[in-house]
Write a protein that holds these residues in place. Structure first.
Motif, PDB file in Angstrom:
ATOM      1  N   ASN A  54       0.870  -1.172   0.000  1.00  0.00           N
ATOM      2  CA  ASN A  54       0.000   0.000   0.000  1.00  0.00           C
ATOM      3  C   ASN A  54       0.907   1.221   0.000  1.00  0.00           C
ATOM      4  O   ASN A  54       2.110   1.100  -0.203  1.00  0.00           O
ATOM      5  N   ASP A  56       2.191   3.013   2.226  1.00  0.00           N
ATOM      6  CA  ASP A  56       3.205   3.145   3.266  1.00  0.00           C
ATOM      7  C   ASP A  56       4.032   1.892   3.487  1.00  0.00           C
ATOM      8  O   ASP A  56       5.164   1.962   3.956  1.00  0.00           O
ATOM      9  N   VAL A 177       0.141  11.518  15.503  1.00  0.00           N
ATOM     10  CA  VAL A 177      -0.191  11.230  14.104  1.00  0.00           C
ATOM     11  C   VAL A 177       0.059  12.459  13.228  1.00  0.00           C
ATOM     12  O   VAL A 177       0.571  12.346  12.109  1.00  0.00           O
ATOM     13  N   PRO A 183       4.535   6.743   8.984  1.00  0.00           N
ATOM     14  CA  PRO A 183       3.226   6.161   9.313  1.00  0.00           C
ATOM     15  C   PRO A 183       3.157   5.712  10.769  1.00  0.00           C
ATOM     16  O   PRO A 183       4.138   5.203  11.323  1.00  0.00           O
ATOM     17  N   ALA A 202      -9.889   6.097  13.996  1.00  0.00           N
ATOM     18  CA  ALA A 202     -10.005   6.556  12.612  1.00  0.00           C
ATOM     19  C   ALA A 202     -10.422   8.018  12.565  1.00  0.00           C
ATOM     20  O   ALA A 202      -9.901   8.808  11.759  1.00  0.00           O
ATOM     21  N   GLY A 205      -7.659  10.477  12.929  1.00  0.00           N
ATOM     22  CA  GLY A 205      -6.668  10.538  11.865  1.00  0.00           C
ATOM     23  C   GLY A 205      -5.742   9.344  11.794  1.00  0.00           C
ATOM     24  O   GLY A 205      -4.832   9.309  10.949  1.00  0.00           O
ATOM     25  N   GLN A 207      -4.514   5.886  10.646  1.00  0.00           N
ATOM     26  CA  GLN A 207      -4.758   5.080   9.448  1.00  0.00           C
ATOM     27  C   GLN A 207      -4.456   3.601   9.647  1.00  0.00           C
ATOM     28  O   GLN A 207      -4.896   2.766   8.842  1.00  0.00           O
ATOM     29  N   TYR A 208      -3.720   3.266  10.717  1.00  0.00           N
ATOM     30  CA  TYR A 208      -3.331   1.879  10.957  1.00  0.00           C
ATOM     31  C   TYR A 208      -3.550   1.527  12.421  1.00  0.00           C
ATOM     32  O   TYR A 208      -3.134   2.278  13.321  1.00  0.00           O
ATOM     33  N   ALA A 257     -12.210   2.703   6.851  1.00  0.00           N
ATOM     34  CA  ALA A 257     -11.248   3.775   6.617  1.00  0.00           C
ATOM     35  C   ALA A 257      -9.944   3.571   7.380  1.00  0.00           C
ATOM     36  O   ALA A 257      -9.109   4.469   7.439  1.00  0.00           O
ATOM     37  N   ILE A 258      -9.764   2.398   7.952  1.00  0.00           N
ATOM     38  CA  ILE A 258      -8.563   2.136   8.731  1.00  0.00           C
ATOM     39  C   ILE A 258      -7.997   0.781   8.325  1.00  0.00           C
ATOM     40  O   ILE A 258      -8.740  -0.136   7.957  1.00  0.00           O
ATOM     41  N   ASN A 259      -6.681   0.664   8.326  1.00  0.00           N
ATOM     42  CA  ASN A 259      -5.993  -0.568   7.945  1.00  0.00           C
ATOM     43  C   ASN A 259      -5.675  -1.371   9.199  1.00  0.00           C
ATOM     44  O   ASN A 259      -5.171  -0.826  10.187  1.00  0.00           O
TER      45      ASN A 259
END
Length: 345
Positions: A54, A56, A177, A183, A202, A205, A207-208, A257-259
């Protein structure tokens, strides 16, 4: 707490984690998930591509050496060996909490050794959510990290004899963040996550997330055993939190919206496959790899990782998956207990 005391705590964590592993080997919560076998996968193993890619993380393999240790001479030696294994197998690696190196600069070398040994590898820094954004960036800079793990560990701190009593972390996480230049992965240390918390992260902000489920290294048990004045007085918290399997179900019910990364009691390539089928992009292994290292040597760990890489390729082919995105189509069955959990949630 003295500086030598903090380093001693790191050694205790390492020793007790291995002692618990040998005394009661973990049973993966992912045993509660059965993959439905389909006998005609229509694929060749040569077609399988394990790469995780992905914006990052561009890893050759979807599993990595999860954060374990650092902060003393002995744990520095472990980090050196883990970094050798990461370098020789192409795995990413996270170091343990660098909070001690922020407080005691003399302990920095026990983390920096990972970068010295593996100058071109993907390394993840690690710091507690109670730290400032500036300290988080220091942790990154200390090992020239490619990403940062920010760990949340309220249950561990509750049992830890010298643990924190304040858990106001959300503002810190949001600032980290926004401030840190790599990341950020917000991770639990072994008590799992729920859908609401994942959604909140999420919205901040993040993302993971690493759901860090129960069933692997048990820090409630470890910290309780460290309490020499009244050992094992928190035994009622030994099964606190959500398992890795339960946490993955929670993540399925959270925002897209989050990994999601997964850790917690991973014992085999089949566990990695199951976690990915359940939605994890990457899977971290700590206790099993530490046990392998301590009971063999660094070559033994390299052999184990190499074997897992081969076997995971074979498992992808067995379920007809050429790449990770194909795993969403693999059918599975939940045990009655796990299905009951999911139905109630």
């Amino acid at each position: 707490m003295t500086e030598s005391g903090q380093a001693h705590r790191k050694n205790e964590h390492l020793a007790l984690a291995e002692s618990n592993f040998r005394r009661t080997p973990p049973t993966s919560s992912l045993n509660d998930i059965r993959i439905t076998h389909r006998p005609m996968p229509e694929i060749s193993m040569t077609e399988v591509d394990l790469r995780m890619s992905n914006m990052d993380f561009n890893w050759q393999y979807p599993f990595y050496i999860e954060a374990m240790t650092g902060g003393s001479e002995k744990t520095g030696e472990i980090n050196q060996q883990l970094a050798v294994a990461a370098r020789e197998t192409g795995l990413a690696m996270a170091v343990g909490s660098e909070s001690i190196a922020i407080k005691e600069p003399a302990q920095a070398t026990s983390f920096q050794i990972a970068r010295e040994v593996n100058p071109d590898g993907f390394l993840m820094a690690n710091i507690g959510a109670g730290h400032s954004a500036a300290n988080a960036q220091r942790a990154v800079d200390l090992i020239h990290a490619d990403a940062l793990e920010v760990h949340v560990n309220a249950a561990q701190e509750t049992v830890m004899p010298e643990g924190d009593e304040s858990f106001y972390w959300k503002d810190n996480i949001k600032e980290i963040v926004e401030y840190v230049k790599v990341p950020v992965i917000v991770k639990e240390v072994g008590f799992g996550m729920d859908a609401q918390s994942i959604n909140e992260l999420a919205e901040m902000g993040v993302q993971y997330v690493n759901i860090g489920g129960r069933s692997g290294t048990n820090f409630a048990q470890i910290e309780d055993r460290r309490n020499r004045e009244a050992p094992e007085q928190y035994s009622f918290l030994y099964d606190w939190g959500q398992t890795t399997a339960e946490s993955l179900l929670e993540a399925q019910n959270a925002t897209d919206a989050i990994n999601v990364f997964a850790t917690g009691g991973i014992q085999s390539p089949l566990d990695i496959l199951k976690a990915q089928i359940m939605g994890a992009q990457a899977v971290g292994i700590a206790g099993h790899f530490l046990h392998t290292l301590l009971t063999t040597d660094v070559d033994g760990l390299i052999d184990e990782i190499t074997r897992w890489q081969k076997q995971l390729t074979e498992l992808y082919a067995l379920v007809g998956a050429r790449k990770a995105s194909d795993l969403v189509n693999v059918p599975y069955i939940l045990s009655p207990e796990l299905k009951n959990y999911n139905d109630q949630r």
